[in-house]
Design an enzyme around this catalytic site. Structure first.
Site, PDB file in Angstrom:
ATOM      1  N   GLU A 163      67.013  87.097  27.473  1.00  0.00           N
ATOM      2  CA  GLU A 163      66.643  86.002  26.577  1.00  0.00           C
ATOM      3  C   GLU A 163      65.609  85.138  27.279  1.00  0.00           C
ATOM      4  O   GLU A 163      65.774  84.764  28.442  1.00  0.00           O
ATOM      5  CB  GLU A 163      67.864  85.161  26.215  1.00  0.00           C
ATOM      6  CG  GLU A 163      67.540  83.937  25.354  1.00  0.00           C
ATOM      7  CD  GLU A 163      68.789  83.151  24.964  1.00  0.00           C
ATOM      8  OE1 GLU A 163      69.866  83.771  24.817  1.00  0.00           O
ATOM      9  OE2 GLU A 163      68.690  81.912  24.807  1.00  0.00           O
ATOM     10  N   GLU A 168      63.448  74.530  24.350  1.00  0.00           N
ATOM     11  CA  GLU A 168      64.664  73.973  23.792  1.00  0.00           C
ATOM     12  C   GLU A 168      64.668  72.474  24.073  1.00  0.00           C
ATOM     13  O   GLU A 168      64.212  72.024  25.123  1.00  0.00           O
ATOM     14  CB  GLU A 168      65.918  74.575  24.422  1.00  0.00           C
ATOM     15  CG  GLU A 168      66.158  76.027  24.090  1.00  0.00           C
ATOM     16  CD  GLU A 168      67.470  76.510  24.698  1.00  0.00           C
ATOM     17  OE1 GLU A 168      68.448  76.675  23.933  1.00  0.00           O
ATOM     18  OE2 GLU A 168      67.500  76.711  25.921  1.00  0.00           O
TER      19      GLU A 168
END
Length: 285
Positions: A163, A168
């Site tokens: 990932e 974020e």
């Protein structure tokens, strides 16, 4: 806790079912052309279209359901109720405090709706420059993200598929974004990454910013508004396996609550929106 497994949720399938039955297919644009040569993976999405219209279904798919693994509070819906174009060249992913269809979540009746879009069925890339320009929401419990998952998640599982979190943000850190790698031996709260903080106490929700990774064999570099803030190589993984050497697909989502951001509270206003100007990938294969 930084974060836990973020599972691709389709309908109400469990993580076990997803691992056993991969639902994505590798697109023709990423891979080899008819002559056996490696084809360039390019992707440009400007979100042009009438206000209220859906995203281009030939580029994006809705991933629907809840996410117990992160203890997120929202139900991801399909359609235009939580993800629509604004008629000004933007995609707006909206988190709402509502439950119009009596959705059930891991904790009971869902309290929020939002949307999560991916290119798992339509576009993948190995390497390249991956970039978005967007404006994040604000408020306790908000968790917008632009990230990538390895296409072998159905067979290898997470985190072995890999990932790459391009961006974020969690609401209690309005001026900071994070870029992180997750893989075998360095996942969840043990992911390898760093944060970038705006100068002068500015908040990312106040304006659009550009977030990117430059991904090449054995090297990934993160930047905000063109300013590089971290580079990762296999040497950073403490002897664990580097799993960023195969195709990945793109994901845009706005989560509400969870282990890392915490849940919304009385200070959190709804609706909240993640506004995306564009997404582009160049130089991949």
């Amino acid at each position: 806790m930084r974060r836990t497994l973020r599972t691709t949720v389709i309908g109400l399938l469990s993580a076990t079912a997803l691992a056993a039955t991969p639902w994505f297919t590798a697109p023709a644009v990423a891979g080899q052309d008819g002559g056996g040569r490696t084809a360039a993976a390019t992707f440009t999405e400007n979100f042009d279209g009438p206000a209220g219209s859906a995203v281009d279904g030939s580029r994006w798919s809705h991933e629907t359901g809840d996410n117990v693994n992160n203890h997120e509070r929202q139900y991801y819906t399909a359609g235009t109720g939580n993800a629509a174009l604004d008629g000004r060249g933007n995609l707006v992913i909206t988190a709402r405090k509502e439950n119009p269809a009596d959705y059930a979540c891991w904790y009971g009746r869902c309290e929020y709706t939002s949307a999560r879009l991916s290119t798992a069925r339509t576009f993948t890339t190995a390497y390249g420059h991956v970039e978005t320009r967007l404006k994040v929401p604000r408020g306790q419990g908000m968790w917008p993200a632009f990230w990538m998952l390895g296409t072998d998640i159905g067979s290898a599982g997470w985190p072995d598929c890999g990932e790459i979190d391009v961006m974020e943000n969690v609401g209690f850190e309005p001026g900071t974004v994070h870029g992180t790698l997750h893989g075998p031996g360095y996942s969840g709260s043990g992911g390898i990454g760093a944060g970038y903080t705006l100068p002068g106490g500015a908040a990312f929700a106040d304006a659009f910013h550009t977030f990117a990774v430059d991904w090449s064999p054995n090297k990934i570099t993160w930047s905000v508004d063109g300013q590089v803030y971290q580079t990762r190589t296999p040497a950073d993984l403490g002897g664990n396996r580097w799993v960023f050497d195969h195709p990945f697909y793109l994901i845009l989502n706005l989560a509400v609550g969870g282990y890392w951001p915490g849940d919304p509270d009385g200070s959190t206003a709804f609706p909240q929106a993640l506004v995306v100007d564009y997404v582009k990938v160049t130089g991949g294969t």
